[in-house]
Scaffold this active site. Structure first.
Site, mmCIF file in Angstrom:
data_model
loop_
_atom_site.group_PDB
_atom_site.id
_atom_site.type_symbol
_atom_site.label_atom_id
_atom_site.label_comp_id
_atom_site.label_asym_id
_atom_site.label_seq_id
_atom_site.Cartn_x
_atom_site.Cartn_y
_atom_site.Cartn_z
ATOM 1 N N LYS A 31 0.935 -1.272 -0.094
ATOM 2 C CA LYS A 31 -0.181 0.071 0.037
ATOM 3 C C LYS A 31 0.926 1.221 0.026
ATOM 4 C CE LYS A 31 -4.009 -2.326 0.801
ATOM 5 N NZ LYS A 31 -3.601 -3.520 0.494
HETATM 6 C C1 LIG Z 1 -3.992 -4.637 -0.129
HETATM 7 C C2 LIG Z 1 -3.293 -5.828 -0.298
HETATM 8 C C3 LIG Z 1 -3.497 -6.759 -1.052
HETATM 9 C C4 LIG Z 1 -4.496 -6.658 -2.184
HETATM 10 O O1 LIG Z 1 -4.211 -5.922 -3.254
HETATM 11 P P1 LIG Z 1 -5.541 -5.259 -4.082
HETATM 12 O O2 LIG Z 1 -4.933 -4.205 -4.884
HETATM 13 O O3 LIG Z 1 -6.628 -4.688 -3.010
HETATM 14 O O4 LIG Z 1 -5.950 -6.221 -5.011
HETATM 15 C C5 LIG Z 1 -2.645 -8.007 -1.234
HETATM 16 N N1 LIG Z 1 -1.609 -8.239 -0.405
HETATM 17 C C6 LIG Z 1 -1.621 -7.244 0.807
HETATM 18 C C7 LIG Z 1 -0.531 -7.431 1.732
HETATM 19 C C8 LIG Z 1 -2.196 -5.920 0.675
HETATM 20 O O5 LIG Z 1 -1.941 -5.076 1.658
#
Ligand SMILES: *Cc1c(COP(=O)(O)O)cnc(C)c1O
Length: 500
Positions: A113
């Site tokens: 993120k």
């Molecule tokens: C948010 C997240 C995901 C999922 O990603 P999306 O873009 O929502 O599909 C996968 N792994 C981690 C560690 C995340 O924080």
């Protein structure tokens, strides 16, 4: 470059307007009117560039209303060695001759993120200025873990912004909670809400939709905004690292210019994998997208059958950031596959709202299946993947990346597709240390140990150093011990902003 809404093609706004607004008024998501084409020669040129230069290359094609100076300011404020503990920002790790991990977790909160939330605050404040908005932005976030901390780190001390994060009292991991309650910065606030994630989220939604409250904030020169993953300003930075990964493969002579690669993404809200798809639309040679899910396998079924059905049990898993039944960014993908049919999207999203399901046309299904494969695994398979990868390669994955690896291994077995493949690695194993250690050893290994003992133990087992930001939690003092009822959330925002 103008942006349309997925539910109304007549809407046309600038990038700054799209980023400032987040969501279109009728509920649609903003999408670029076209996808700028990138030539193989341009991709070749990226090999000698830094991550920030690669980011400029991609972002400048979409955010055409931003000046070079504005863009570079945003990029250079976000992606620094200091924050990412590495010059390459998103390094590529070679596992074997056909598999590479794109490590997206070197940022300040140890999850992918950060790749978007480190730059979003800068894109947002720049967009505010460009659209002559003079109010201070107040970001409200309800979080089940990763997003809240990443948003706090991204917005902390960014001029012209404040941020309030609500997390469910008993719904986040110990590390995640520690990360949030020790948050620094003079424009931040954090509170626990008694209840689960849905309680926190519906509380935030209620504040957003309260017209009287909006007027009160207006009078005090505040404007509410959200940092969630449907904002174009979160999606567009994610396109960058797929170009960057390809450039690294080229640079290291792992591929020839023009060779197609596969991409595997552990998926929740469909933002990360959509960014890879957008990269392909621009000309990045990608053959297959492999969409990996945990037991919450709505997307696995959707890609295999063309029916999206959220009417099913919700599972709490060891890969909590993928515990999602409604993948919001899928709407952008479907808009593209239908040839920008806003009316079709409106109908399907309406059906999702009222019946919890919709079925796409045979043509859309066929198009989707020509590019996308899907698969899922349960917690025990996730654990097994961690253990196997560590035993074979001495490489320790987190629980989300392990879902992708498990699904990918099954895909190769079923299809024999031996193309070079990039797996998006979305979190540091240290962030999910407990589950990772149980996978490597067993339950006994973690009994009675505190978080910092677990970090040390994992560091020894994996030969990796503990990320600075997690290690330093030990010496940080708790700044936020507020626990509130759902009904008190609005008051907490008011107290923080000193409005009444
Ligand atoms: C948010 C997240 C995901 C999922 O990603 P999306 O873009 O929502 O599909 C996968 N792994 C981690 C560690 C995340 O924080």
């Amino acid at each position: 470059m103008q942006y349309h809404s997925t539910r109304n093609n007549n809407i046309s706004v600038s990038a700054a307007e799209a980023i400032k607004t987040g969501l279109s008024a009728e509920g649609g998501l903003f999408v670029p009117e076209s996808f700028p084409a990138v030539s193989l020669d341009e991709i070749k040129d990226l090999t000698n560039k830094s991550y920030n230069e690669r980011a400029y290359f991609v972002l400048s094609k979409f955010l055409t209303d931003f000046t070079d100076e504005e863009l570079n300011n945003c990029i250079n404020s976000a992606y620094t060695k200091e924050k990412f503990e590495t010059d390459s920002i998103a390094p590529l790790f070679k596992l074997n001759d056909s598999t590479y991990f794109l490590e997206l977790w070197h940022g300040p909160t140890c999850a992918f993120k950060d790749m978007a939330l480190q730059i979003l605050p800068h894109l947002l404040t720049t967009s505010m200025k460009k659209t002559n908005e003079d109010k201070e932005i107040v970001i409200l976030v309800a979080t089940s873990g990763d997003t809240g901390k990443a948003a706090l780190e991204g917005f902390k001390d960014v001029k012209g912004t404040r941020i309030v994060v609500f997390y469910p009292d008993n719904g986040v991991s110990e590390i995640q909670k520690l990360q949030m309650v020790t948050q620094e910065g003079n424009n931040v606030s954090v509170a626990a809400v008694k209840g689960n994630f849905d309680d926190a989220q519906s509380g935030v939604k209620k504040i957003f939709t309260d017209v009287e409250y909006k007027n009160l904030l207006d009078r005090n020169h505040f404007k509410l905004s959200s940092a969630n993953s449907i904002n174009w300003g979160r999606l567009v930075p994610q396109i960058v690292y797929y170009f960057s990964a390809y450039a690294e493969l080229l640079k290291n002579k792992e591929i020839e210019l023009g060779d197609e690669i596969n991409v595997v993404v552990p998926t929740g809200n469909f933002g990360n994998i959509l960014a890879a798809y957008y990269a392909k639309k621009m000309g990045l040679p990608i053959a297959k997208f492999i969409c990996a899910s945990n037991e919450n396998n709505v997307l696995t079924d959707f890609i295999k059958t063309g029916v999206y059905n959220k009417n099913r049990d919700f599972h709490t898993t060891i890969s909590p950031s993928m515990d999602i039944l409604i993948s919001s960014n899928l709407e952008r993908f479907l808009y593209d596959l239908t040839g920008c049919s806003d009316s079709t999207i409106k109908d399907w999203m309406n059906e999702l709202n009222t019946k919890g399901m919709y079925k796409v046309s045979p043509e859309v299904k066929e198009k989707m299946q020509s590019m996308f494969a899907s698969g899922c695994c349960d917690d025990s398979e996730t654990m097994a993947a961690i253990k196997k990868c560590a035993a074979e390669y001495d490489y320790v994955m987190d629980t989300h990346t392990a879902v992708a690896k498990s699904v990918y291994d099954k895909y190769v077995e079923e299809t024999g597709d031996s193309r070079k493949t990039v797996i998006a690695s979305t979190a540091s194993p240290f962030k999910f240390n407990q589950s990772v250690l149980i996978a490597l050893e067993d339950h006994n290994a973690v009994v009675g140990k505190n978080e910092f003992e677990l970090l040390e133990m994992l560091s020894q087992k994996s030969n990796m150093h503990i990320p600075k930001s997690l290690y330093e939690l030990k010496n940080k003092s708790v700044a936020f011990d507020l626990v509130c009822e759902k009904e008190e959330m609005q008051q907490i925002v008011s107290d923080f902003l000193m409005v009444e």
